[in-house]
Design an enzyme around this catalytic site. Sequence first.
Site, mmCIF file in Angstrom:
data_model
loop_
_atom_site.group_PDB
_atom_site.id
_atom_site.type_symbol
_atom_site.label_atom_id
_atom_site.label_comp_id
_atom_site.label_asym_id
_atom_site.label_seq_id
_atom_site.Cartn_x
_atom_site.Cartn_y
_atom_site.Cartn_z
ATOM 1 N N LYS A 36 -52.019 37.889 46.595
ATOM 2 C CA LYS A 36 -51.525 39.410 46.943
ATOM 3 C C LYS A 36 -51.529 39.900 48.329
ATOM 4 O O LYS A 36 -52.245 39.197 49.274
ATOM 5 C CB LYS A 36 -52.875 40.276 46.263
ATOM 6 C CG LYS A 36 -52.312 41.412 45.419
ATOM 7 C CD LYS A 36 -53.518 41.929 44.784
ATOM 8 C CE LYS A 36 -53.649 43.410 45.157
ATOM 9 N NZ LYS A 36 -54.432 44.227 44.488
ATOM 10 N N LYS B 295 -55.075 43.444 53.214
ATOM 11 C CA LYS B 295 -55.449 43.778 54.521
ATOM 12 C C LYS B 295 -56.489 42.609 55.118
ATOM 13 O O LYS B 295 -56.836 42.806 56.318
ATOM 14 C CB LYS B 295 -55.909 45.234 54.719
ATOM 15 C CG LYS B 295 -57.037 45.540 53.460
ATOM 16 C CD LYS B 295 -57.014 47.126 53.674
ATOM 17 C CE LYS B 295 -57.655 47.713 52.375
ATOM 18 N NZ LYS B 295 -57.688 49.157 52.345
ATOM 19 N N LYS C 56 -66.468 38.922 45.887
ATOM 20 C CA LYS C 56 -66.857 39.363 47.325
ATOM 21 C C LYS C 56 -68.353 38.775 47.965
ATOM 22 O O LYS C 56 -68.487 38.768 48.990
ATOM 23 C CB LYS C 56 -67.042 41.099 47.375
ATOM 24 C CG LYS C 56 -65.477 41.544 47.416
ATOM 25 C CD LYS C 56 -65.588 43.017 47.584
ATOM 26 C CE LYS C 56 -64.308 43.711 47.603
ATOM 27 N NZ LYS C 56 -64.489 45.368 47.799
#
Length: 338
Positions: A201, A204, A117
Amino acid sequence: MTHTPLVLSGMQPTNTLHLGNYLGALKNWVRMQAEMPCLFCVVDMHAITAEAGYGKPDELARATREVAAAYIAGGVDPERTPIFNQGQVPEHAELAWIFNCVARLGWLDRMTQFKEKSGKHKERASVGLYTYPVLMAADILVYKATHVPVGEDQKQHLELSRDIAQKFNNDFGVPDFFPLPEPVITGHATRVMSLRDGAKKMSKTDESDNSRINLTDDAEAIAGKIKRAKTDPLPLPSSKDELKGRPEAENLLSIYAALADQTLDATIAQFAGQQFSGFKTALSELTVAKLEPITTEMRRLLADPAEIDRILKSGAQKARAIAISVMDEVKKKVGFIT
Ligand code: TRP
């Protein structure tokens, strides 16, 4: 000493929820609710570590209500199982501070999610993002929860929670004070993959909305996305072995199996040798049939935000009753005068 079984899990209110959140998490929570006492949290304090949730108060509040509505519409019964947002239970932050003093820099430096991240510019990441897994440990241990349903990607964070619990128990001379929480990794469809790339995956944050089925999509959008989903030129396989190297086929068949509550083998047998076009029609009909009641209920709930807020407040009161008593013990163990 054995601890009383208690389940805790949470989802972050950033962007919208999708089929992967439903099949990978929510559907299992609903099943667990029948087996053990549970607490389900909307982790709004974690959400402000992400760009999507930081500096956007209206969006954060909207997403928090949407996640709460999904929990309820998906089958969590707020009368039986407290549903609440983390920000309304200040004990999470209080315990996280103490845990910041328990956890070692070396432990946090190993967290792969932080590395992903924060990207190339670690020095520009917030301190909150760095200490995110410590807050997660506090979410769990402030209730002395024993079981935590999570996806594969959260296993490392859960190991950190166990390390923190163990070090606290050891350093404060209180063996067995905190339980060592166990991950509950669920079902074969835990990992729902992107409809555009079977190796990624469903997420969102994927920039292509066609990569995922959102819980707010209507029947037409769902059918369109499944129609456009990536496949390969072969007919559907007749055994699991033939799925090797065919991630898109495997993903779509796994989604079908999870939605139909049947095994992957049974699903393979059902469509063996058929073309994707016919299978996709069956898959979109099944997806619409299974998601429609949930999305309709979500929309009904979201039309009355005050009611959702009331449910969150009442859930927070029930959760706090537990958290306050654990924090009271923790403060005594640490030496804070109460
Ligand atoms: N980090 C989790 C995720 O991204 C969300 C989360 C926060 C969580 N606190 C938790 C999950 C406590 C389980 C228990 O999925």
